[in-house]
Design a protein around this motif. Structure first.
Motif, short mmCIF file in Angstrom:
data_model
loop_
_atom_site.label_atom_id
_atom_site.label_comp_id
_atom_site.label_asym_id
_atom_site.label_seq_id
_atom_site.Cartn_x
_atom_site.Cartn_y
_atom_site.Cartn_z
N LEU A 188 0.83 -1.20 0.00
CA LEU A 188 0.00 0.00 0.00
C LEU A 188 0.87 1.25 0.00
O LEU A 188 2.04 1.23 0.38
CB LEU A 188 -0.91 0.00 1.23
CG LEU A 188 -1.86 -1.20 1.35
CD1 LEU A 188 -2.61 -1.14 2.67
CD2 LEU A 188 -2.82 -1.25 0.17
N SER A 189 0.27 2.35 -0.42
CA SER A 189 1.00 3.61 -0.49
C SER A 189 1.29 4.15 0.90
O SER A 189 0.45 4.06 1.81
CB SER A 189 0.19 4.64 -1.28
OG SER A 189 0.81 5.92 -1.22
N ALA A 190 2.46 4.76 1.06
CA ALA A 190 2.82 5.45 2.30
C ALA A 190 2.61 6.95 2.17
O ALA A 190 3.00 7.71 3.08
CB ALA A 190 4.26 5.14 2.68
N ARG A 191 2.01 7.41 1.09
CA ARG A 191 1.79 8.84 0.90
C ARG A 191 0.66 9.33 1.79
O ARG A 191 -0.47 8.83 1.69
CB ARG A 191 1.45 9.15 -0.56
CG ARG A 191 1.17 10.62 -0.86
CD ARG A 191 0.72 10.79 -2.30
NE ARG A 191 0.47 12.19 -2.66
CZ ARG A 191 -0.69 12.81 -2.48
NH1 ARG A 191 -1.71 12.15 -1.96
NH2 ARG A 191 -0.82 14.08 -2.83
N PRO A 192 0.90 10.31 2.66
CA PRO A 192 -0.21 10.90 3.41
C PRO A 192 -1.08 11.74 2.48
O PRO A 192 -0.61 12.21 1.44
CB PRO A 192 0.50 11.75 4.47
CG PRO A 192 1.82 12.09 3.87
CD PRO A 192 2.19 10.93 2.98
N ASP A 193 -2.33 11.93 2.86
CA ASP A 193 -3.24 12.74 2.06
C ASP A 193 -3.15 14.22 2.40
O ASP A 193 -3.70 15.07 1.69
CB ASP A 193 -4.67 12.24 2.24
CG ASP A 193 -4.80 10.79 1.80
OD1 ASP A 193 -4.64 10.52 0.60
OD2 ASP A 193 -5.02 9.92 2.67
N GLY A 194 -2.47 14.54 3.48
CA GLY A 194 -2.20 15.90 3.88
C GLY A 194 -1.09 15.87 4.92
O GLY A 194 -0.87 14.85 5.58
N ALA A 195 -0.39 16.98 5.07
CA ALA A 195 0.72 17.04 6.03
C ALA A 195 0.69 18.38 6.74
O ALA A 195 0.60 19.43 6.10
CB ALA A 195 2.05 16.83 5.33
N ALA A 196 0.77 18.33 8.07
CA ALA A 196 0.82 19.54 8.89
C ALA A 196 2.19 19.62 9.55
O ALA A 196 2.55 18.76 10.35
CB ALA A 196 -0.29 19.51 9.94
N LEU A 197 2.95 20.66 9.21
CA LEU A 197 4.31 20.83 9.70
C LEU A 197 4.33 22.03 10.64
O LEU A 197 4.17 23.17 10.21
CB LEU A 197 5.28 21.05 8.54
CG LEU A 197 5.65 19.83 7.68
CD1 LEU A 197 4.46 19.35 6.86
CD2 LEU A 197 6.80 20.16 6.74
N LEU A 198 4.51 21.77 11.93
CA LEU A 198 4.45 22.82 12.94
C LEU A 198 5.84 23.09 13.49
O LEU A 198 6.50 22.17 13.99
CB LEU A 198 3.49 22.41 14.07
CG LEU A 198 2.03 22.33 13.61
CD1 LEU A 198 1.67 20.89 13.24
CD2 LEU A 198 1.09 22.82 14.69
N TYR A 199 6.26 24.35 13.39
CA TYR A 199 7.62 24.78 13.74
C TYR A 199 8.64 23.70 13.40
O TYR A 199 9.46 23.29 14.20
CB TYR A 199 7.73 25.26 15.19
CG TYR A 199 7.08 24.41 16.27
CD1 TYR A 199 7.76 23.34 16.87
CD2 TYR A 199 5.81 24.73 16.74
CE1 TYR A 199 7.17 22.60 17.88
CE2 TYR A 199 5.22 24.00 17.74
CZ TYR A 199 5.91 22.93 18.31
OH TYR A 199 5.32 22.19 19.32
N ALA A 200 8.57 23.26 12.15
CA ALA A 200 9.28 22.07 11.71
C ALA A 200 10.73 22.34 11.33
O ALA A 200 11.03 23.31 10.64
CB ALA A 200 8.56 21.45 10.52
N VAL A 201 11.60 21.45 11.76
CA VAL A 201 12.94 21.37 11.20
C VAL A 201 12.78 20.95 9.75
O VAL A 201 11.99 20.05 9.43
CB VAL A 201 13.78 20.33 11.96
CG1 VAL A 201 15.13 20.14 11.29
CG2 VAL A 201 13.94 20.74 13.43
N GLN A 202 13.47 21.59 8.86
CA GLN A 202 13.38 21.23 7.44
C GLN A 202 14.76 21.18 6.82
O GLN A 202 15.20 20.15 6.32
CB GLN A 202 12.47 22.23 6.70
CG GLN A 202 12.28 21.97 5.22
CD GLN A 202 13.43 22.54 4.39
OE1 GLN A 202 13.98 21.86 3.53
NE2 GLN A 202 13.82 23.78 4.65
N SER A 203 15.48 22.27 6.87
CA SER A 203 16.79 22.33 6.25
C SER A 203 17.83 21.58 7.08
O SER A 203 17.81 21.60 8.31
CB SER A 203 17.23 23.79 6.09
OG SER A 203 18.54 23.86 5.57
N MET A 204 18.74 20.92 6.39
CA MET A 204 19.89 20.30 7.04
C MET A 204 21.17 21.07 6.74
O MET A 204 22.27 20.58 7.01
CB MET A 204 20.02 18.84 6.58
CG MET A 204 19.00 17.93 7.23
SD MET A 204 19.26 17.75 9.00
CE MET A 204 17.61 18.02 9.64
N THR A 205 21.03 22.27 6.18
CA THR A 205 22.19 23.10 5.86
C THR A 205 22.29 24.25 6.86
O THR A 205 21.35 25.02 7.04
CB THR A 205 22.04 23.69 4.43
OG1 THR A 205 21.91 22.61 3.50
CG2 THR A 205 23.26 24.52 4.07
#
Length: 331
Positions: free
Chosen positions: A207-224
């Protein structure tokens, strides 16, 4: 001696989901300590029936630390997770939507109460079936390295889709929600849901692991650096990651047109995870044509969750999320 069928049935139902619930790993807890406030949830789902893949030669030991000095307010954090699992919050009247919660913790630990259980209770009170994921940590020697938490997130979505009827949820209404480093995991799942991070073990993995929506709260994103949160970067990639490795694990660099709609929220005075993490993610989503709703607040700091947002303008964030979910057909 005959069996009282009614008593046997009631005993089975008391386990939560039939007899299978008895075999599941208990939620993280502090041994010998009464947790103040509401009782802990009891229902869990183990993700890996034969054990999580890539076990280190010296396995970590699951440890729960109580960080709160207030006897009336729990603030636990767990590390050394060897049995990744979901803790379940069932609503009285399910609306058909599942929210998979990734608490933060800088990839050093996973927060239990502040971003996990408190969010799960809030969502369940409003009809969402909430699942708090206690995921493995990348600095603890697992074979998947920086992809180990993503493996657990992918597996969690697939297991929930395979058991949707059991939980009163719809397979096409799966929302991922992440806070801080858990927000990085959420962004990683939203952009790399089909990355081959583990070998399939059963039918759920088709089955797919793709979420149907994503909520990113004060999220770490960049690794640079300097945009990256140094602690999360160190735990995920180590001290000497090159630019290619940084980009491979920075969600904004992996956004495609298949990334699901996103809800982004950040406080501009966040001194731990710079707001540029969210701004970069928003720009990448817009470039790819992915719907993104963004909320920035001048004040709020980092790690506010529900409890530390109280009394501040940022306290409206749960209702903003709820309205976003409804507008996207996810509630």
């Amino acid at each position: 001696m005959g069996i009282d069928r009614r008593r046997a049935l009631l005993g089975t139902l008391a386990l939560g989901i039939g007899g299978a619930a008895a075999a599941q790993t208990s939620p993280p807890a502090v041994a010998g300590q009464r947790v103040p406030g509401r009782p802990d949830p009891r229902e869990t789902i183990d993700l890996w029936p034969d054990g999580a893949p890539g076990l280190p030669a010296a396995p970590p030991v699951e440890t729960v630390d109580e960080r709160s000095k207030d006897l009336q307010l729990a603030d636990r954090a767990v590390h050394g997770v060897t049995h990744p699992r979901l803790v379940v919050f069932r609503p009285e009247r399910p609306n058909g939507t599942a929210v998979l919660i990734f608490p933060g913790g800088g990839y050093r630990w996973v927060v239990v109460d502040k971003e996990g259980y408190e969010t799960g209770r809030w969502l369940a009170a409003r009809g969402y079936t909430a699942f708090v994921l206690f995921y493995r940590l990348p600095g603890e020697g697992w074979g998947a390295g920086p992809d180990v938490a993503l493996s657990d997130a992918q597996r969690a979505i697939r297991v929930l889709r395979s058991r949707a009827g059991q939980y009163g949820i719809r397979p096409n209404r799966m929302v991922a929600m992440g806070f801080s480093a858990g927000g990085h995991l959420c962004g990683d799942l939203a952009t790399r849901f089909d990355a081959p991070t583990y070998a399939a073990i059963d039918a759920a993995d088709r089955l797919s692991a793709r979420p149907d929506g994503a909520a990113l709260l004060y999220a770490v994103q960049s690794m640079t650096l300097p945009t990256a949160h140094p602690g999360s970067r160190m735990q995920l990639l180590g001290a000497h990651a090159d630019r290619a490795l940084e980009r491979a694990h920075s969600p904004a660099w992996n956004v495609t047109a298949r990334t699901p709609p996103c809800f982004l929220l950040h406080a501009e005075d966040d001194a731990s995870v710079p707001v540029e993490n969210t701004l970069e993610m928003r720009a990448a989503l817009r470039t790819a044509g992915v719907l993104a709703e963004t909320h920035l607040f001048p004040e709020g700091g980092h790690g506010f969750g529900l409890r530390l947002a109280a009394g501040k303008p940022v306290a409206v964030w749960p209702e903003l999320f709820r309205r976003w979910a409804e507008a996207r057909g996810l509630a």
